[in-house]
Design a protein around this motif. Sequence first.
Motif, mmCIF file in Angstrom:
data_model
loop_
_atom_site.group_PDB
_atom_site.id
_atom_site.type_symbol
_atom_site.label_atom_id
_atom_site.label_comp_id
_atom_site.label_asym_id
_atom_site.label_seq_id
_atom_site.Cartn_x
_atom_site.Cartn_y
_atom_site.Cartn_z
ATOM 1 N N GLY A 34 0.786 -1.229 0.000
ATOM 2 C CA GLY A 34 0.000 0.000 0.000
ATOM 3 C C GLY A 34 0.814 1.271 0.000
ATOM 4 O O GLY A 34 0.423 2.281 -0.610
ATOM 5 N N VAL A 35 1.972 1.275 0.660
ATOM 6 C CA VAL A 35 2.781 2.496 0.742
ATOM 7 C C VAL A 35 3.334 2.908 -0.626
ATOM 8 O O VAL A 35 3.256 4.091 -1.000
ATOM 9 C CB VAL A 35 3.890 2.333 1.799
ATOM 10 C CG1 VAL A 35 4.908 3.468 1.701
ATOM 11 C CG2 VAL A 35 3.275 2.299 3.197
ATOM 12 N N PRO A 36 3.911 1.976 -1.436
ATOM 13 C CA PRO A 36 4.329 2.389 -2.788
ATOM 14 C C PRO A 36 3.151 2.896 -3.630
ATOM 15 O O PRO A 36 3.321 3.812 -4.438
ATOM 16 C CB PRO A 36 4.928 1.117 -3.381
ATOM 17 C CG PRO A 36 5.338 0.306 -2.212
ATOM 18 C CD PRO A 36 4.322 0.585 -1.149
ATOM 19 N N ALA A 37 1.969 2.293 -3.435
ATOM 20 C CA ALA A 37 0.796 2.770 -4.166
ATOM 21 C C ALA A 37 0.464 4.199 -3.761
ATOM 22 O O ALA A 37 0.092 5.034 -4.601
ATOM 23 C CB ALA A 37 -0.398 1.850 -3.916
ATOM 24 N N ALA A 38 0.596 4.501 -2.465
ATOM 25 C CA ALA A 38 0.362 5.874 -2.005
ATOM 26 C C ALA A 38 1.360 6.834 -2.636
ATOM 27 O O ALA A 38 1.008 7.965 -3.009
ATOM 28 C CB ALA A 38 0.460 5.927 -0.478
ATOM 29 N N ALA A 39 2.619 6.393 -2.776
ATOM 30 C CA ALA A 39 3.616 7.230 -3.451
ATOM 31 C C ALA A 39 3.209 7.469 -4.897
ATOM 32 O O ALA A 39 3.351 8.579 -5.426
ATOM 33 C CB ALA A 39 4.992 6.569 -3.379
ATOM 34 N N GLY A 40 2.687 6.436 -5.556
ATOM 35 C CA GLY A 40 2.206 6.590 -6.923
ATOM 36 C C GLY A 40 1.077 7.600 -7.023
ATOM 37 O O GLY A 40 0.991 8.367 -7.995
ATOM 38 N N VAL A 41 0.206 7.616 -6.022
ATOM 39 C CA VAL A 41 -0.884 8.604 -6.005
ATOM 40 C C VAL A 41 -0.320 10.020 -5.943
ATOM 41 O O VAL A 41 -0.778 10.918 -6.664
ATOM 42 C CB VAL A 41 -1.829 8.343 -4.813
ATOM 43 C CG1 VAL A 41 -2.828 9.487 -4.659
ATOM 44 C CG2 VAL A 41 -2.575 7.024 -4.992
ATOM 45 N N LEU A 42 0.678 10.229 -5.090
ATOM 46 C CA LEU A 42 1.268 11.575 -4.989
ATOM 47 C C LEU A 42 1.919 11.986 -6.300
ATOM 48 O O LEU A 42 1.828 13.155 -6.707
ATOM 49 C CB LEU A 42 2.289 11.625 -3.854
ATOM 50 C CG LEU A 42 1.789 11.368 -2.428
ATOM 51 C CD1 LEU A 42 2.859 11.788 -1.422
ATOM 52 C CD2 LEU A 42 0.484 12.081 -2.151
ATOM 53 N N VAL A 43 2.596 11.055 -6.968
ATOM 54 C CA VAL A 43 3.193 11.368 -8.271
ATOM 55 C C VAL A 43 2.102 11.762 -9.263
ATOM 56 O O VAL A 43 2.252 12.716 -10.040
ATOM 57 C CB VAL A 43 4.000 10.163 -8.792
ATOM 58 C CG1 VAL A 43 4.488 10.421 -10.218
ATOM 59 C CG2 VAL A 43 5.195 9.880 -7.884
ATOM 60 N N ALA A 44 0.983 11.031 -9.230
ATOM 61 C CA ALA A 44 -0.127 11.343 -10.139
ATOM 62 C C ALA A 44 -0.724 12.710 -9.830
ATOM 63 O O ALA A 44 -0.985 13.516 -10.741
ATOM 64 C CB ALA A 44 -1.197 10.256 -10.035
ATOM 65 N N LEU A 45 -0.956 12.995 -8.552
ATOM 66 C CA LEU A 45 -1.550 14.275 -8.176
ATOM 67 C C LEU A 45 -0.627 15.443 -8.514
ATOM 68 O O LEU A 45 -1.088 16.564 -8.758
ATOM 69 C CB LEU A 45 -1.865 14.294 -6.679
ATOM 70 C CG LEU A 45 -2.991 13.372 -6.208
ATOM 71 C CD1 LEU A 45 -3.139 13.445 -4.690
ATOM 72 C CD2 LEU A 45 -4.313 13.719 -6.883
#
Length: 391
Positions: free
Chosen positions: A312-323
């Motif tokens: 889940g944590v790498p996915a959260a990092a991916g969300v920040l990159v997307a935002l």
Amino acid sequence: MAQPTVLVVGAAGMQASGLLRGLHRSRIPMKVVGADRRPPTGELPDGFPPLRWEQVDILTEGDRLRDLCAEADVVVNCAGPYFLLGDAVLRAAIDAGTDYLDICDDADATEALLGLDAEVKAAGITALIGMGSAPGTTNILVRLALDNLPDGDAEVEINWVVDCHDMAGAVVPHFVHSFRTAIPGASTMPDWDELQPRTVVFPDPIGPQTVVTLSHPELFTLPRFTRVTRAHNRGGLIPVDHTMLGWLLARLPEHADRATDGMALSRLFDGFAARKTTHTRLGSGLVVDVRVGSEGYRYSSGATTTQEDATGVPAAAGVLVALDGKLPGPGAIAPELLSPADFFAALRLVSAGGGGLSVARTRDGGETEPARIRDLIAQSAAEHTTLQETR
């Protein structure tokens, strides 16, 4: 400026919990909408962001799912197993014109989702497929090594282990499916010896563990998006008898109804759960070797981190990159197309620490000297031609 909205599908599941805690840890203001077939009752524990919950069945309420996607700036699909639930959430994101990412870890489902590239491009969005731990972080580590290695064809060996205490819900049918698809084109289930079991030594506290050949998305995406020409994935559970249980369950006749099959597999696996009472949880381990000729890099980690946080944590990092508007695209992409500098900068914001990742230079398969992730990132950022530009 209005706060961005993140829609998390499958938000009541185990893997999504790590994502949600990571987003909250970042302290970046955002609105989070949790969508699930059965939202939780009562309040979430500390460490979770405030959520607006929506009850939706992604397979039967496509119009409502599309409307929820249209409200969001990014859609995160944590609803698995992906080989079973397919492309319903991605298609809703395409119809809504909203960027998408998931933690898909099924090789065949990854191929199908990336096959929607033309439709994703036509919608003017980016769909990031497999932004978890493995795949996800593994892909970016391979990309980071390639940016620091000489030109030429590359080889990759990925080895991982997960503690049996992390096996729950959709993770069980996914694990069994990885045996059923371990050898491409095989008409029968592989025998144990065909899976080439071997012992890999992971950093403490994991130590030596048995891993076997399993299908995984990196084997499909790395040769497609990078100069990797040979990739192999081996994985397993701690202790090894749980790995063997997954293989034995994969040899059972598959039910015509895959949903029924998945639930039956989970019950059978849980029936063996009494074994967990005599096993002290160790955690998870990862060793990734990337080689070009005689030169290479080896990444190693061993930690007590739970799989929900590891994924889940790498996915959260991916969300920040997307935002932050830094996803390459438009199109359907794999994590190795992300900028390592962007990913690791975001990872620092969402991580609780304790991952224990180290890297060493190798020559002819043997470690020669330690290296530093930050130095590799600096070199990667200095590359004049990115993978996305040459795609």
